[in-house]
Scaffold this active site. Structure first.
Site, PDB file in Angstrom:
ATOM      1  N   LEU A   1      22.629 -28.154  23.306  1.00 44.70           N
ATOM      2  CA  LEU A   1      21.458 -29.226  23.568  1.00 44.70           C
ATOM      3  C   LEU A   1      21.876 -30.369  24.193  1.00 44.70           C
ATOM      4  CD1 LEU A   1      18.207 -30.489  22.694  1.00 44.70           C
ATOM      5  CD2 LEU A   1      19.293 -31.240  20.970  1.00 44.70           C
TER       6      LEU A   1
ATOM      7  N   HIS B   1       6.489 -29.296  15.337  1.00 48.32           N
ATOM      8  CA  HIS B   1       5.742 -29.337  16.078  1.00 48.32           C
ATOM      9  C   HIS B   1       4.063 -29.495  16.328  1.00 48.32           C
ATOM     10  CE1 HIS B   1       9.309 -29.497  17.854  1.00 48.32           C
ATOM     11  NE2 HIS B   1       9.385 -28.305  18.227  1.00 48.32           N
TER      12      HIS B   1
END
Length: 480
Positions: A22, A239
């Site tokens: 990431l 999400h």
């Protein structure tokens, strides 16, 4: 049009997991772009921290290689060199004592201190404890934690309690990169900065809402993690839940963190339990070696790579209007969108069979961020009144001009951490409320022994998902 850059105060940012994927793909390229745009002032310091033994020079080479891979031709050598000058590295043992004194020595009095936990959640508590034990964290310091925020309500509460033992809620930034997307923020602007839509944003005028997040890739190298999570935990609980909240929430009295998050929390608490008949789970099949079961190396797996749900929000505004959520891997196309499907006019003056179609407002999150409103017009030409639906299309790239580069979500969110603005971050009670709604759904299909239905890669998912809407006289929008 030139985007306006709002400066931030000087900061020290420590990225735990600084050598991870990431950090390499998103965090360092995003910080570089903010640096180039002048949003990283003089006096800032960015520190990578991880187990690997390397010095500052070697880590700068690592970051430089990441920029070359993910920024590419847009790099400017002088700017890269200047950016790498503010990059430092500290080898550290998250569970031990080594490296912490060196990290403390890198911190300075004055700048904002932020600590990004780009590591497994199992290390959050160790990092939080050692930051305090070694006097590195100050009362004004901020920590950023990546999902997953627990695996169920019990673990989410435990994680929140662990973080709360060392940091107060105002210091904790639970990051969901979907909330940093420009189009997601524009959803709030469309609703609350214009009079046009808000009077229609309710069950009287909205027939239903579709939220779709489809991916063309499989689980890939994330098989070990994904098989313990599945689409419900990995996507819906965070999400898609956040997108649902932004669509369904009431207008906050101010655009400030707790006012916005209070309204989102009310939506989650108003969600009805979901019946088994309103859930469809799927697993992608395919040629030998490329099925979900092959990729996660678990031939008995009952984890879903696709899920579709019919959800109801039981409040004054939305009672009776269904929200259909779906997400999956190895589907026909890559797309994230929200579609507000409006009801038919109460009476057609043009008679039957004149080609009327629903008015639809589509908010595209990716790719080609933008908004599209489909309305009915007269088809040009003589010979009567023939109706045709056409798009009023706004692609951000076209509408705002070629000079405007839409920043990556992580760029916006990291800068909000430095500013101390929690509006686009989840609060602890919000996370727990989402798990309180999600847990019974997961427990239900486990108790029934439900197994996901198979679907072929490159399709729109299991056939049962089509029936979820067909039973209600509706259809999913095509996945492009």
């Amino acid at each position: 049009m030139v985007s306006r850059v709002i400066p931030v105060d000087p900061f020290d940012l420590v990225i735990f997991g600084g050598t991870g994927d990431l950090a390499r793909r998103k965090i360092f390229p995003g910080l570089y772009r903010r640096f180039v745009d002048g949003q990283v002032p003089d006096g800032c310091r960015i520190v990578g921290a991880a187990r690997s033994e390397m010095d500052h020079a070697a880590f700068r080479e690592f970051v430089g290689a990441a920029l070359a891979e993910f920024i590419g031709d847009s790099q400017v050598p002088d700017q890269v060199a200047a950016f790498l000058d503010i990059i430092f590295y500290c080898p550290i043992d998250a569970k031990g004592t080594s490296g912490w004194a060196d990290l403390k020595a890198l911190m300075r009095d004055g700048p904002v201190r932020a600590f990004y936990f780009s590591v497994a959640p199992a290390l959050f508590g160790d990092l939080a404890e050692r930051l305090h034990d070694h006097g590195i964290a100050t009362p004004e310091s901020r920590i950023v934690v990546e999902k997953p925020f627990g695996k169920n309500l019990a673990t989410a509460k435990a994680l929140n309690a662990t973080l709360a033992a060392h940091f107060n809620e105002a210091q904790i930034y639970r990051i969901d990169h979907y909330l940093g997307k420009e189009t997601v923020q524009n959803l709030m602007a469309v609703r609350f900065a214009n009079i046009l839509f808000e009077p229609l944003w309710n069950s009287q005028f909205v027939d239903h809402v579709q939220i779709t997040v489809s991916e063309t890739v499989g689980v890939g190298g994330r098989g070990g993690y994904y098989d313990t999570s599945g689409a419900m935990r990995d996507m819906v609980q965070n999400h898609l839940m956040q997108l649902l909240c932004l669509i369904a929430m009431e207008p906050p009295n101010k655009f400030e963190p707790d006012a916005v998050r209070d309204e989102k929390l009310k939506v989650i608490r108003a969600l009805d339990p979901v019946a088994a008949s309103e859930i469809v789970r799927g697993q992608y099949r395919g040629p030998k070696g490329h099925t979900y079961l092959d990729e996660v190396e678990n031939p008995e797996s009952g984890t879903e790579s696709y899920i579709a749900l019919k959800v109801h929000v039981s409040n004054w505004r939305w009672k009776g209007t269904p929200f259909y959520l779906r997400t999956g891997k190895k589907l026909r196309g890559r797309a994230s969108e929200i579609a507000i499907m409006f009801k038919e006019p109460p009476h057609s003056i043009f008679g039957e069979g004149e080609g009327w179609k629903q008015n639809v407002l589509v908010i595209r999150l990716q790719p080609d961020e933008g908004m599209n409103l489909r309305v009915m017009i007269k088809e040009p030409g003589p010979g009567g009144m023939r109706l045709k639906d056409v798009p009023l299309d706004m692609s951000f790239a076209e509408a705002l001009g070629a000079d405007v580069i839409i920043p990556d979500a992580y760029e916006r969110l990291i800068m909000d951490v430095i500013r101390g603005n929690q509006t686009l971050f989840m609060r602890g009670d919000e996370v727990e409320a989402a798990w309180a709604w999600t847990d019974p759904i997961i427990q239900g299909w486990r108790a029934r022994g439900d197994m996901p239905a198979g679907y072929d890669p490159g399709t729109s998912g299991p056939e049962d998902a089509l029936m979820l809407l067909h039973r209600d006289g509706r259809r999913w929008r095509e996945i492009a």
